[in-house]
Design a protein around this motif. Structure first.
Motif, PDB file in Angstrom:
ATOM      1  N   GLN A  45      46.832  -7.140  33.222  1.00 43.97           N
ATOM      2  CA  GLN A  45      46.946  -6.613  34.574  1.00 43.97           C
ATOM      3  C   GLN A  45      48.032  -7.368  35.338  1.00 43.97           C
ATOM      4  O   GLN A  45      48.455  -8.448  34.932  1.00 43.97           O
ATOM      5  CB  GLN A  45      45.611  -6.750  35.335  1.00 43.97           C
ATOM      6  N   THR A  58      41.420  -6.145  29.694  1.00 44.75           N
ATOM      7  CA  THR A  58      40.638  -5.170  30.430  1.00 44.75           C
ATOM      8  C   THR A  58      41.158  -3.775  30.113  1.00 44.75           C
ATOM      9  O   THR A  58      42.326  -3.619  29.732  1.00 44.75           O
ATOM     10  CB  THR A  58      40.723  -5.420  31.954  1.00 44.75           C
ATOM     11  N   ASP A  60      41.288  -1.388  32.349  1.00 47.05           N
ATOM     12  CA  ASP A  60      41.552  -0.739  33.630  1.00 47.05           C
ATOM     13  C   ASP A  60      42.787   0.151  33.584  1.00 47.05           C
ATOM     14  O   ASP A  60      42.825   1.209  34.223  1.00 47.05           O
ATOM     15  CB  ASP A  60      41.700  -1.793  34.736  1.00 47.05           C
ATOM     16  N   THR A  64      42.630   4.050  34.428  1.00 46.23           N
ATOM     17  CA  THR A  64      43.444   4.671  35.481  1.00 46.23           C
ATOM     18  C   THR A  64      44.183   5.901  34.956  1.00 46.23           C
ATOM     19  O   THR A  64      44.235   6.941  35.613  1.00 46.23           O
ATOM     20  CB  THR A  64      44.459   3.649  36.028  1.00 46.23           C
TER      21      THR A  64
END
Length: 281
Positions: A45, A58, A60, A64
């Motif tokens: 990230q 992660t 994420d 997304t």
């Protein structure tokens, strides 16, 4: 040296391993290693305050991409463009390759093959910008047909032109291996050309067409230069990868976006491996 040569002479498997060690090492380090780095960095990230990359794994970024409508639509649009290019190239390649392999005199076949391969020798950018000129307002296509201008149709048109040789060559190879006696037998049994094409030629060409589709689909799925030049405001995966590397400076998210085409192609290869297409590459 004599001892080493004698050892390899007595052990053919060791000789084979020594010959393959260098290319296998290059494959593991350069290709598989780069994919591993890409996948690893896609799990990181970027800190929104400092802009620094946080090396904590992660999902994420992928979450997304799959949940945000903007990114999800871009992925689906990219797959749709790649599928459309593949379908168009297959429709164009089959009759062209059939003429080259079965209709044209033998002395002209090499000339036709060179004509098909010659566009690949030209610069990618030269061809893309040539199409931009033709598709522009008051360009040749606009004056004659009222051309499509810039946008998604123009992107599909240009990509279909770019990758058509990659479909023609495996289809031609498949037709070249097709015995003429099968076509003659179909004609003797009363089969018309259309029936022969549907019942004899196309079933045997499926592996060759799928082999060509691996090239056209993958090359279209990851392309971003053509859509930058003739795509207008259209967005595909390649554009988003470039945008996040540049202005946004979000390398982990760009890596996640770049992983999507690789995953799509992996699923596609697993789906077509039973057709025998991989043996036709």
């Amino acid at each position: 040296m004599t001892v080493i040569a004698g050892f390899f002479h007595r052990h053919p498997r060791a000789r084979l391993a020594a010959l393959l060690s260098a290319p296998l090492a290059w494959l593991v380090v350069a290709y598989l290693g780069s994919l591993a780095v890409l996948l690893t960095s896609s799990l990181w990230q970027v800190n929104t305050f400092t802009g620094e990359v946080v090396h904590e794994s992660t999902l994420d970024n992928f979450r997304t991409i799959l949940t945000e409508p903007v990114y999800r639509n871009v992925v689906l649009r990219s797959v749709g463009v790649a599928a459309a290019v593949t379908l168009i190239d297959a429709v164009l390649a089959v009759p062209m390759a059939f003429f080259m392999a079965k209709v044209a005199p033998a002395r002209y076949r090499r000339i036709l093959l060179v004509a098909v391969v010659t566009p690949l020798w030209a610069s990618y950018l030269v061809k893309a910008y040539a199409w931009r000129v033709m598709l522009a307002n008051d360009g040749p296509l606009d004056r004659i047909f009222g051309g499509p201008g810039y946008g998604l149709p123009a992107t599909v048109l240009v990509l279909s032109y770019m990758w058509l040789p990659y479909m023609i060559l495996p289809v031609y190879a498949g037709l070249d291996r097709l015995p003429d006696s099968l076509l003659e037998a179909s004609a003797d049994l009363g089969g018309r050309p259309g029936r022969t094409l549907r019942s004899v030629v196309l079933p045997m060409l499926v592996p060759s067409i799928v082999a060509g589709s691996i090239f056209t689909f993958s090359l279209s799925l990851g392309d971003y230069i053509t859509v930058q030049i003739v795509g207008g405001k259209s967005q595909l995966i390649g554009n988003l990868v470039y945008a996040n590397i540049g202005a946004a400076n979000d390398l982990p998210f760009s890596a996640a976006l770049a992983t999507i085409p690789a995953l799509v192609m992996l699923v596609y290869l697993l789906a077509v491996r039973r057709t025998g297409a991989l043996e036709n590459l």
